[in-house]
Scaffold this motif. Structure first.
Motif, mmCIF file in Angstrom:
data_model
loop_
_atom_site.group_PDB
_atom_site.id
_atom_site.type_symbol
_atom_site.label_atom_id
_atom_site.label_comp_id
_atom_site.label_asym_id
_atom_site.label_seq_id
_atom_site.Cartn_x
_atom_site.Cartn_y
_atom_site.Cartn_z
ATOM 1 N N MET A 284 1.068 -1.023 -0.010
ATOM 2 C CA MET A 284 -0.151 0.335 0.372
ATOM 3 C C MET A 284 1.086 0.778 0.193
ATOM 4 S SD MET A 284 -2.490 1.201 -0.239
ATOM 5 C CE MET A 284 -3.035 2.693 0.030
ATOM 6 N N GLU A 285 0.826 1.999 -0.840
ATOM 7 C CA GLU A 285 1.727 2.842 -1.249
ATOM 8 C C GLU A 285 1.380 4.460 -0.487
ATOM 9 O OE1 GLU A 285 -1.668 1.878 -2.989
ATOM 10 O OE2 GLU A 285 -2.276 3.738 -4.014
ATOM 11 N N HIS A 286 1.243 4.548 0.625
ATOM 12 C CA HIS A 286 1.278 5.762 1.804
ATOM 13 C C HIS A 286 2.987 5.985 1.605
ATOM 14 C CE1 HIS A 286 -0.507 2.165 4.079
ATOM 15 N NE2 HIS A 286 -1.355 3.345 4.057
ATOM 16 N N ALA A 316 8.187 -1.450 -7.468
ATOM 17 C CA ALA A 316 7.969 -0.793 -8.576
ATOM 18 C C ALA A 316 6.363 -0.060 -8.389
ATOM 19 C CB ALA A 316 7.801 -1.836 -10.331
ATOM 20 N N HIS A 317 5.185 -0.365 -8.649
ATOM 21 C CA HIS A 317 4.861 -0.877 -8.694
ATOM 22 C C HIS A 317 4.239 -0.025 -7.341
ATOM 23 C CE1 HIS A 317 -0.490 -0.857 -8.661
ATOM 24 N NE2 HIS A 317 -0.388 -1.025 -7.841
ATOM 25 N N GLU A 318 4.160 0.039 -5.998
ATOM 26 C CA GLU A 318 4.522 0.851 -4.939
ATOM 27 C C GLU A 318 5.121 2.300 -5.352
ATOM 28 O OE1 GLU A 318 1.224 -0.020 -3.568
ATOM 29 O OE2 GLU A 318 1.232 -1.920 -4.331
ATOM 30 N N SER A 319 6.203 2.193 -5.811
ATOM 31 C CA SER A 319 6.800 3.265 -5.979
ATOM 32 C C SER A 319 6.526 4.007 -7.057
ATOM 33 C CB SER A 319 8.109 2.796 -6.825
ATOM 34 O OG SER A 319 8.991 1.861 -5.388
ATOM 35 N N ALA A 320 6.045 3.857 -8.050
ATOM 36 C CA ALA A 320 5.006 4.855 -9.088
ATOM 37 C C ALA A 320 3.851 5.354 -8.605
ATOM 38 C CB ALA A 320 4.431 3.607 -10.383
ATOM 39 N N HIS A 321 3.310 4.868 -8.088
ATOM 40 C CA HIS A 321 2.472 5.389 -7.301
ATOM 41 C C HIS A 321 2.982 6.884 -6.284
ATOM 42 C CE1 HIS A 321 -1.562 2.424 -7.427
ATOM 43 N NE2 HIS A 321 -0.784 1.981 -6.530
ATOM 44 N N MET A 322 3.425 6.955 -5.962
ATOM 45 C CA MET A 322 3.949 8.148 -5.225
ATOM 46 C C MET A 322 3.858 8.980 -6.086
ATOM 47 S SD MET A 322 5.319 7.502 -2.418
ATOM 48 C CE MET A 322 4.758 5.803 -2.175
ATOM 49 N N LYS A 339 -5.115 5.822 -11.094
ATOM 50 C CA LYS A 339 -3.816 5.438 -10.069
ATOM 51 C C LYS A 339 -2.897 3.929 -10.159
ATOM 52 C CE LYS A 339 -5.109 4.262 -5.591
ATOM 53 N NZ LYS A 339 -4.288 3.612 -5.088
ATOM 54 N N GLU A 340 -4.126 2.352 -10.586
ATOM 55 C CA GLU A 340 -3.570 1.165 -10.403
ATOM 56 C C GLU A 340 -3.083 1.357 -11.783
ATOM 57 O OE1 GLU A 340 -3.000 0.171 -7.689
ATOM 58 O OE2 GLU A 340 -4.261 1.429 -6.854
ATOM 59 N N VAL A 341 -3.728 1.764 -13.136
ATOM 60 C CA VAL A 341 -2.802 1.281 -14.015
ATOM 61 C C VAL A 341 -2.093 1.971 -14.199
ATOM 62 C CG1 VAL A 341 -4.613 3.014 -15.355
ATOM 63 C CG2 VAL A 341 -3.279 0.707 -16.562
ATOM 64 N N ILE A 402 -9.965 -3.867 -12.333
ATOM 65 C CA ILE A 402 -8.778 -2.553 -12.731
ATOM 66 C C ILE A 402 -7.705 -2.718 -12.587
ATOM 67 C CG2 ILE A 402 -7.628 -1.330 -10.738
ATOM 68 C CD1 ILE A 402 -10.794 -0.133 -9.772
ATOM 69 N N TYR A 403 -7.137 -3.823 -12.117
ATOM 70 C CA TYR A 403 -5.462 -4.503 -12.162
ATOM 71 C C TYR A 403 -4.561 -4.883 -12.647
ATOM 72 C CZ TYR A 403 -5.574 -2.740 -7.207
ATOM 73 O OH TYR A 403 -5.861 -2.300 -5.845
ATOM 74 N N MET A 404 -6.074 -5.625 -13.953
ATOM 75 C CA MET A 404 -5.700 -6.438 -15.002
ATOM 76 C C MET A 404 -6.109 -6.172 -16.254
ATOM 77 S SD MET A 404 -3.942 -7.978 -13.253
ATOM 78 C CE MET A 404 -3.409 -8.933 -11.640
HETATM 79 ZN ZN LIG Z 1 -1.435 0.412 -6.649
#
Ligand SMILES: [Zn+2]
Length: 860
Positions: A284-286, A316-322, A339-341, A402-404
């Motif tokens: 989770m991208e806090h 990489a996913h959580e980092s990209a969320h920043m 944000k998920e895509v 959403i995710y796929m």
């Molecule tokens: Zn995410």
């Protein structure tokens, strides 16, 4: 309309009186779209200074104080703060040092305009923090506030477009660490307590505010000038040592890549991460304090390449969320997919350089398309962009679409406009909406003005309508006519690229074009021409291959003399086509499918393809194959898998074969092997069994063997060193009891929300409670499990309703089980739309399995 309200004038003094206000002006539960809009228009510059006093006992109350400041530009309506608890949690509310009256209505604190001023306001609130999203354990706790759960802990404006700065102070037991979004400003010890004060954060959305506190180990590392701290609980020091450097390095690489792609420096003050056992999600991208599931980052020594890729991807996913999600956030949760895509899209780009040995096109295909099809072919599918009337239902938006599917759509968009224009558009998007909010249509607007193509039209089909296209390939009068089948939305054309490979005698030729019409195209073909549609795995949909082409693909699987067949993307794309064909009852029959897998597996050395084939094999094995045929194939299947396990030199593939063997094994010889592996009497060269593997072996032996479960579990408990895994094992054991009364009691216990708190544990237990071998005795749990779904949506985390449904129904394939679902939906005609979809999604395979069995003729 008159109704009583509790008004609190001073701390401790309660006064009940009647309010003449119109009911319609009072907020309902949750945050409606109207309340969201009204607050967005009138409130600005929000800051929360929050202090929480965390005692050592997990059931003792947490006292909180909050100083909330904000700009208010209108006094036309009451101020509504969200606090999803009950009125007893509010101790006092003050403005300018004076107690002010407030009402507690439907989990909101409502303050009349007379206590407020136009312009700058300060309100201080004393409260008892709600526990629901604090995940309290004896030795630690952590928040998980997405999507609208911050308000279960403290009072605030809990909507993503009211970004605020937060300054947190935590008082904790003496031996506890603490981490939050902001950097640590000071740490003091006072009377056996720690006081952690964190710096004020950058403006962030409420669902991203987070803290964790407890007994954590800490590792600090500076890589590339960036200091990061990792908090973790894993006690296996060898495992930590094996993983630590790689985890830091993957983060550093991801962040540097993102800075260069976006041309925006890391937008928050610091970057730490917390590894939590049995965390509800992969991560989770806090901002500044990413939380991960410990087991997705600390891999076993024998981790497959797939696992390593997943780890790099989640990081990489959580980092990209920043950047995508945290710096620029959706305006309303219906755009949560965006944000998920982006995170997935960036993650795919980021992991490429770290895994040069991996075929990324194949990975993208297998990681996204099959899971998206699984939902998109069901009656309960939904569009990428969904409607959302109230934030309290935001959790139900999450899922495979959403995710796929969304990443596939984004990939198509990039193919359409080109990588350069995509990157430039995203840079403009990030720059324009920094520390603020944006919608999908804002991005489409940015792209639209840079390209002559009609992106809005394309987006309205792919993003705003549900489902997937089916393409027929029909041979007629020397032509191959390709057409898009009629689907649920009239006149819808799924504009996308399509590449076809034709084979005539020994030679191949390719055709590639963009689909713009329902009558896609017609090609002249000679008799005997084989057709391999979507051979590059880019297009999305079900491409109906003819039987001759399917059969030829299996017969000449990975033929070393044929460079087309040796291309793993080609094989992956055809395997996906064939799986869709199987699921749509266009063949092969289940028994043939299993035999085909065993014919092709020995010719496959690509770990991604091996995993994909094994996963399909297990689904067919337990869900579609009739009991009689399964028994007939049992010995052959075990022999084949064990032979492959022994033969393969790749450690990751060996583990995959081990897990498939463990899943399928049922003969005395098979069970003997499992037992010998479990008690170390049998050692297979290069097969390293982790503690989790040992535990799952114990589960399988308890489920399938004739031995005494107590002996098995006593030994396993003794051998399990990690306290978190031990606690989980203890929780799961009753679900595996040979005694149905004990299993019934376990299921009964799940009706209490407190027994469902550890969701990962519940899911593991459910997978055995509803194991195909126990499906008959689990039938009585189905209706109650469906009945509980609405409550589970309220008490559980966002993915839990879906997972609860999927894990419950995964082991069932009987007409009786399908009938229970049908009856449930019939008995609840006004059931919430999103949850109805979840039920339909989770029971799609069940329905199909029942149809397979009914369509006896097809199976022959
Ligand atoms: Zn995410």
């Amino acid at each position: 309309m008159r109704f009583p309200l509790i008004i609190i004038l001073t701390a401790g003094l309660f006064l009940v009186f009647s309010c003449k206000k119109n009911r319609s002006s009072q907020p309902g539960k949750g945050v409606s779209y109207a309340l969201n809009e009204q607050r967005k228009k009138t409130i600005d510059s929000i800051h929360y200074a929050i202090e929480l006093d965390i005692p050592s006992g997990k059931n003792e109350r947490i006292n909180g104080k909050e100083l909330l400041s904000f700009q208010l530009n209108s006094l036309d309506s009451s101020l509504v703060l969200d606090f999803s608890t009950d009125s007893s949690h509010v101790t006092s509310v003050q403005a300018k040092g004076k107690y002010i009256p407030f009402a507690f209505v439907n989990q909101h604190i409502v303050i009349e305009p007379s206590s407020l001023v136009k312009g700058y306001n300060e309100i201080s609130i004393e409260f008892i923090a709600g526990d629901l999203s604090l995940n309290r354990n004896e030795e630690y706790l952590y928040t998980l506030f997405v999507p609208d759960r911050a308000s279960t802990c403290f009072p605030l404006f809990d909507q993503p477009n009211l970004k605020a700065t937060y300054a947190l102070t935590l008082k904790t037991p003496e031996n506890w660490e603490a981490v939050s979004n902001g950097s640590l400003k000071s740490k003091k010890s006072e009377k056996g307590r720690n006081i952690y004060q964190f710096q004020k954060t950058k403006p962030i959305s409420s669902y991203l505010f987070a803290f964790a506190a407890g007994q954590f180990f800490k590792a600090v590392k500076t890589v590339g000038g960036r200091e990061m701290t990792m908090y973790y609980r894993e006690t296996d020091t060898v495992k930590v040592k094996q993983n630590r450097d790689e985890v830091f390095s993957l983060h550093t690489k991801a962040l540097s890549w993102l800075e260069s792609y976006t041309s925006v420096s890391y937008p928050f003050d610091k970057f730490d991460f917390v590894l939590i056992p049995s965390f509800q999600y992969g991560g989770m991208e806090h901002p500044g304090s990413v939380f991960y599931n410990e087991s997705s980052l600390f891999l076993d020594e024998n981790a497959s390449v797939n696992k390593k890729l997943s780890r790099a991807s989640v990081i990489a996913h959580e980092s990209a969320h920043m950047w995508f999600g945290d710096l620029v956030t959706m305006d309303w949760f219906n755009d949560v997919w965006l944000k998920e895509v982006f995170a997935n899209f960036m993650a795919a780009k980021i992991v490429h350089p770290s895994f040069p040995e991996i075929n990324h096109r194949l990975r993208f295909l297998l990681a996204h398309y099959p899971a998206a099809y699984e939902v998109d072919r069901s009656a309960g599918t939904n569009p990428v962009l969904q409607e959302l009337g109230n934030l309290k239902n935001a959790g139900t938006l999450y899922g495979a679409i959403i995710y796929m599917k969304a990443p596939v759509v984004m990939h198509h968009l990039e193919l359409k406009i080109g990588e350069k224009l995509m990157q430039e558009s995203l840079q403009e998007y990030l720059k324009t909406f920094s520390y603020s909010n944006a919608r999908w249509d804002d991005l489409i607007g940015i792209i639209d003005k840079r390209t002559p193509q009609d992106i809005s039209q394309w987006s309205s089909v792919w993003v705003k309508t549900p489902g997937m296209p089916t393409y027929d390939f029909v041979r007629k009068n020397g032509k191959m006519q390709i057409s898009q089948q009629k689907d649920s939305v009239a006149d819808r054309i799924w504009q996308q690229p399509l590449a076809i490979k034709w084979q005539n005698d020994k030679s191949y030729h390719d055709t590639a074009f963009t689909i713009t019409d329902r009558q896609v195209k017609a090609f002249t073909v000679t008799p005997g021409t084989l057709t391999f549609p979507n051979y590059d795995g880019v297009s999305y949909g079900y491409f109906k291959m003819d039987s001759a082409s399917k059969a030829d693909f299996i017969t000449h699987y990975n033929n070393a003399a044929d460079t087309v067949r040796t291309n793993p993307v080609f094989r992956g794309a055809m395997l996906v086509n064939i799986w869709e064909s199987f699921i749509h009852e266009d063949g092969p029959a289940p028994e043939k499918f299993v035999n085909d897998v065993f014919a092709t597996l020995p010719k496959e050395e690509n770990p991604l393809l091996v995993d994909y084939m094994l996963s399909n094999l297990q689904t067919v094995w337990w869900t579609f194959l009739e009991q009689e045929k399964r028994s007939f194939l049992q010995e052959k299947a075990e022999k084949a898998l064990w032979g492959l396990l022994e033969k393969t030199k790749d450690k990751g593939i060996k583990t995959s074969y081990f897990r498939a063997f463990k899943n399928i094994a049922l003969t005395p010889d098979g069970l003997q092997k499992l037992e010998s592996l479990w008690n170390d009497r049998l050692v297979v060269k290069d097969l390293v069994l982790s503690e989790d593997d040992k535990i799952s072996l114990a589960y399988e032996l308890a489920l399938k063997g004739n031995g005494d479960n107590k002996l098995i579990f006593d030994k396993q408990l003794e051998n399990t060193k990690n306290p978190d895994r031990k606690a989980k094992l203890k929780f799961v054991i009753p679900a595996l009891s040979k005694n149905v009364t004990e299993r019934n009691a376990f299921f009964e216990s799940l009706k209490k929300p407190e027994n469902r708190e550890k969701e990962a544990w519940v899911l593991e237990a459910l997978s055995y409670l509803h194991h195909p071998m126990r499906a008959e005795s689990a039938i009585p749990y189905l209706r109650p499990s469906l009945n509980m779904l609405q409550e589970i949506q309220l008490t559980g985390d966002i993915f839990f309703p879906t997972r609860w449904m999927h894990t419950t129904f995964a082991g069932h394939h009987s007409a009786e089980a399908a009938g229970i679902v049908r009856d449930f939906l019939r008995d609840n005609p006004v059931y919430p739309y999103y949850l109805r979809n979840k039920v339909l999604q989770a029971t799609d395979l069940l329905d199909r399995a029942v149809r397979f069995e009914r369509d006896e003729g097809f199976q022959k």
